[in-house]
Design a protein around this motif. Sequence first.
Motif, short mmCIF file in Angstrom:
data_model
loop_
_atom_site.label_atom_id
_atom_site.label_comp_id
_atom_site.label_asym_id
_atom_site.label_seq_id
_atom_site.Cartn_x
_atom_site.Cartn_y
_atom_site.Cartn_z
N ASP A 196 0.34 -1.59 -0.21
CA ASP A 196 -0.21 0.11 -0.23
C ASP A 196 1.08 1.28 -0.08
O ASP A 196 0.15 2.08 -1.00
CB ASP A 196 -0.94 -0.11 1.51
N HIS A 197 2.19 1.25 0.88
CA HIS A 197 3.38 2.35 1.26
C HIS A 197 3.66 2.44 -0.31
O HIS A 197 4.57 3.22 -0.16
CB HIS A 197 3.38 2.40 2.29
N GLU B 279 9.28 10.22 2.27
CA GLU B 279 8.90 9.20 3.64
C GLU B 279 9.81 7.57 2.89
O GLU B 279 10.75 7.77 2.50
CB GLU B 279 6.91 7.84 2.99
N TRP C 280 8.41 2.19 9.67
CA TRP C 280 7.47 2.55 8.26
C TRP C 280 7.95 4.33 8.95
O TRP C 280 7.54 4.58 10.68
CB TRP C 280 6.37 2.81 7.91
N ASP D 156 6.71 8.29 8.03
CA ASP D 156 5.92 8.75 6.96
C ASP D 156 7.02 10.21 6.17
O ASP D 156 6.77 11.00 5.54
CB ASP D 156 4.75 9.74 7.29
#
Length: 286
Positions: free
Chosen positions: A16-17, A106, A80, A82
């Motif tokens: 998704d990222h 990111e 993770w 941001d």
Amino acid sequence: MPELPEVEALKDFLADHLVGREVVRVLPVAISVLKTYDPPVSAFEGREVTAVHRHGKFLDIEADGLHFVTHLARAGWLHWKDTLPDGPPRPGKGPLALRVALDTGEGFDLTEAGTQKRLAVYVVRDPAEIPGVARLGPDPLADEFDETPFAKLLEGERRQLKGALRDQSLIAGVGNAYSDEILHAAKMSPFKLASSLTPEETRRLYEALRATLTEAIERSRGVAAGRLKAEKKSGLRVHGRAGEPCPVCGDTIREVSFSDSALQYCPTCQTGGKPLADRRLSRLLK
């Protein structure tokens, strides 16, 4: 150690990222984490991520024909960010092993706690080039992995069930924690010989294997990477819970310790009420 459900959740989170984004920098902090050198890790820079895969406990980020593959080992994790910190990370005694930065600002850090450094990163053209991936057995959640191939794997297997379930070349992705959970769900002793199972016991173990892993994945689905460890621990029924009451029968959960690990089980549910001797290669106390 992250096992199949956590790595599957990380795969979904990263898909998704990462997919569609460009990797601009790969910054090793602990050089020992790199297990391949051709192509160099810098070859992953400037490429767009096209897919994220899982091979057993290996996490595979694919970008324009190259694969960035990591095995988090016992004490590794993925964090993770941001927004990544400004400037390159500084080598030191901290847990940070490698950082991956995206064109969006990111990225993620790979860290490893403790003194035993086993976190591994590979950059390869084909994941099968990695010995640990090449030797993996079937994925227990694959559509084609039904009860028939599972039974064939156990035929003639003279090891105890605990060791057989953890063998990555036999079945990919199950480790110390979920092998305890599977055996508890199947109501079987961890020291029962795999080759001794009746057809009914084989069916029960197969159903416990699939159900335990599937339920763990469902619990982890949509959970952010930073909360996966806590989610795993909260869902375990016997592993890591020695001294607590069994959630099924109320008996006290027992433990068998080895030199570098331990297992937990319920005597009433799994061993006919008899405790297991707390020593390597233990047998039921008579």
